[in-house]
Design a protein around this motif. Sequence first.
Motif, PDB file in Angstrom:
ATOM      1  N   GLY A  50       0.832  -1.203   0.000  1.00  0.00           N
ATOM      2  CA  GLY A  50       0.000   0.000   0.000  1.00  0.00           C
ATOM      3  C   GLY A  50       0.866   1.252   0.000  1.00  0.00           C
ATOM      4  O   GLY A  50       2.048   1.216   0.374  1.00  0.00           O
ATOM      5  N   THR A  53       2.843   2.206   3.171  1.00  0.00           N
ATOM      6  CA  THR A  53       4.148   1.559   3.361  1.00  0.00           C
ATOM      7  C   THR A  53       5.235   2.304   2.582  1.00  0.00           C
ATOM      8  O   THR A  53       6.345   2.486   3.074  1.00  0.00           O
ATOM      9  N   ILE A  85       2.071  -0.814  -6.420  1.00  0.00           N
ATOM     10  CA  ILE A  85       1.696   0.042  -5.293  1.00  0.00           C
ATOM     11  C   ILE A  85       0.214   0.386  -5.422  1.00  0.00           C
ATOM     12  O   ILE A  85      -0.228   0.850  -6.484  1.00  0.00           O
ATOM     13  N   VAL A  86      -0.532   0.136  -4.346  1.00  0.00           N
ATOM     14  CA  VAL A  86      -1.961   0.489  -4.325  1.00  0.00           C
ATOM     15  C   VAL A  86      -2.048   1.919  -3.780  1.00  0.00           C
ATOM     16  O   VAL A  86      -1.735   2.171  -2.617  1.00  0.00           O
ATOM     17  N   ASP A  87      -2.448   2.840  -4.631  1.00  0.00           N
ATOM     18  CA  ASP A  87      -2.276   4.263  -4.320  1.00  0.00           C
ATOM     19  C   ASP A  87      -3.447   5.060  -4.910  1.00  0.00           C
ATOM     20  O   ASP A  87      -3.287   5.757  -5.932  1.00  0.00           O
ATOM     21  N   SER A  88      -4.611   4.992  -4.253  1.00  0.00           N
ATOM     22  CA  SER A  88      -5.856   5.563  -4.810  1.00  0.00           C
ATOM     23  C   SER A  88      -5.690   6.988  -5.342  1.00  0.00           C
ATOM     24  O   SER A  88      -6.197   7.317  -6.405  1.00  0.00           O
ATOM     25  N   LYS A 135     -11.545   4.823  -4.141  1.00  0.00           N
ATOM     26  CA  LYS A 135     -10.546   3.882  -3.632  1.00  0.00           C
ATOM     27  C   LYS A 135     -10.303   2.827  -4.694  1.00  0.00           C
ATOM     28  O   LYS A 135     -11.246   2.466  -5.419  1.00  0.00           O
ATOM     29  N   LEU A 138      -9.939  -3.425  -5.360  1.00  0.00           N
ATOM     30  CA  LEU A 138      -8.902  -4.467  -5.293  1.00  0.00           C
ATOM     31  C   LEU A 138      -9.288  -5.701  -6.113  1.00  0.00           C
ATOM     32  O   LEU A 138      -8.433  -6.323  -6.743  1.00  0.00           O
ATOM     33  N   THR A 160      -3.371  -1.477   6.464  1.00  0.00           N
ATOM     34  CA  THR A 160      -4.633  -1.103   5.804  1.00  0.00           C
ATOM     35  C   THR A 160      -4.859  -1.945   4.553  1.00  0.00           C
ATOM     36  O   THR A 160      -5.977  -2.414   4.297  1.00  0.00           O
ATOM     37  N   LEU A 161      -3.797  -2.147   3.783  1.00  0.00           N
ATOM     38  CA  LEU A 161      -3.951  -2.985   2.585  1.00  0.00           C
ATOM     39  C   LEU A 161      -4.243  -4.435   2.991  1.00  0.00           C
ATOM     40  O   LEU A 161      -5.058  -5.108   2.341  1.00  0.00           O
ATOM     41  N   ASN A 162      -3.612  -4.920   4.066  1.00  0.00           N
ATOM     42  CA  ASN A 162      -3.909  -6.284   4.531  1.00  0.00           C
ATOM     43  C   ASN A 162      -5.402  -6.419   4.817  1.00  0.00           C
ATOM     44  O   ASN A 162      -6.045  -7.394   4.429  1.00  0.00           O
ATOM     45  N   GLY A 164      -7.809  -4.471   3.572  1.00  0.00           N
ATOM     46  CA  GLY A 164      -8.526  -4.333   2.299  1.00  0.00           C
ATOM     47  C   GLY A 164      -8.618  -5.662   1.576  1.00  0.00           C
ATOM     48  O   GLY A 164      -9.685  -6.048   1.083  1.00  0.00           O
TER      49      GLY A 164
END
Length: 228
Positions: A50, A53, A85-88, A135, A138, A160-162, A164
């Motif tokens: 995320g 991180t 990278i998850v980066d809304s 958001k 996923l 937070t990603l965990n 999600g």
Amino acid sequence: MDRPFIFINSAMSADGKLSTKERKQVKISGKLDFERVDELRAQADAIMVGIGTVLADDPSLTVKSPERKAARKIAGKNENPVRIIVDSAARIPLDADIFKKGEGLRIIAVSNSAPAEKIKSLGEKALVIKTGDLKVDLGGLVAKLKEMGINTLMVEGGATLNWGMLSVGLVDEVYTFVGNLIIGGKTAPTFVDGEGFTEAELSGLELLSAEKIEEGILLRWKVKGKIN
Ligand SMILES: NC(=O)C1=CN([C@@H]2O[C@H](COP(=O)(O)OP(=O)(O)OC[C@H]3O[C@@H](n4cnc5c(N)ncnc54)[C@H](O)[C@@H]3O)[C@@H](O)[C@H]2O)C=CC1
Ligand SMILES: Nc1nc(O)c(N)c(N[C@@H]2O[C@H](COP(=O)(O)O)[C@@H](O)[C@H]2O)n1
């Protein structure tokens, strides 16, 4: 399956924290666990974290061992798995270490709310995938990754990603290394943060293995889904 096999790997303190209350990365595991994580990275098609991180740790997410990098090359792959990278809101700095270090494709997963100018700049350094309104969606993201040929996806946090991923049933297995320290603090990130499950939604796990590594313990779990 219309998505990759997905597993989470995290190192936590004995009290379940991923980092300190200042979001500072601390040494939770030792050399042997570092090697184990490097091997998991080397075996994966992609690694995902995320944006929290990246902003806290600025990880490179590269495979570290020259032998493992060489083995990937011999197998016709890049030295590193695809780094995602998850980066809304597209907050990632353009000089983040994942852009500077190592070869291989980077993917920045953003939502429709991400600023167009930033998406344009990121497009010069990475493949930008857009899903979700505010958001990142996923489920939609991992379906696209599968279409791209990503069959094994390693998620390396954070908290937070965990949440999600687990909350929408996208995780098959979990590795938790529990280290010999206590971090404490109600605001320090835990293995899974986010909203949390209600009693009716609790997610069950099956213990696949437990192994002492140096002064900590590595637990490998299969995610079974809703208990109740
Ligand atoms: N000990 C360990 O193994 C690890 C520790 N960490 C620690 O974890 C902390 C970072 O964790 P967090 O702040 O929770 O950030 P995170 O790394 O979990 O990133 C969270 C961000 O992901 C984005 N996101 C976009 N769509 C999402 C969705 N659908 N669901 C969930 N997230 C979505 C959001 O912008 C959200 O703010 C740092 O302190 C870092 O040091 C991080 C990785 C591994
Ligand atoms: N704090 C901490 N202790 C450990 O023992 C860990 N294995 C981790 N893991 C996470 O890995 C990332 C670093 O990656 P690079 O070395 O830059 O490739 C970082 O995000 C750590 O939080 N963390």
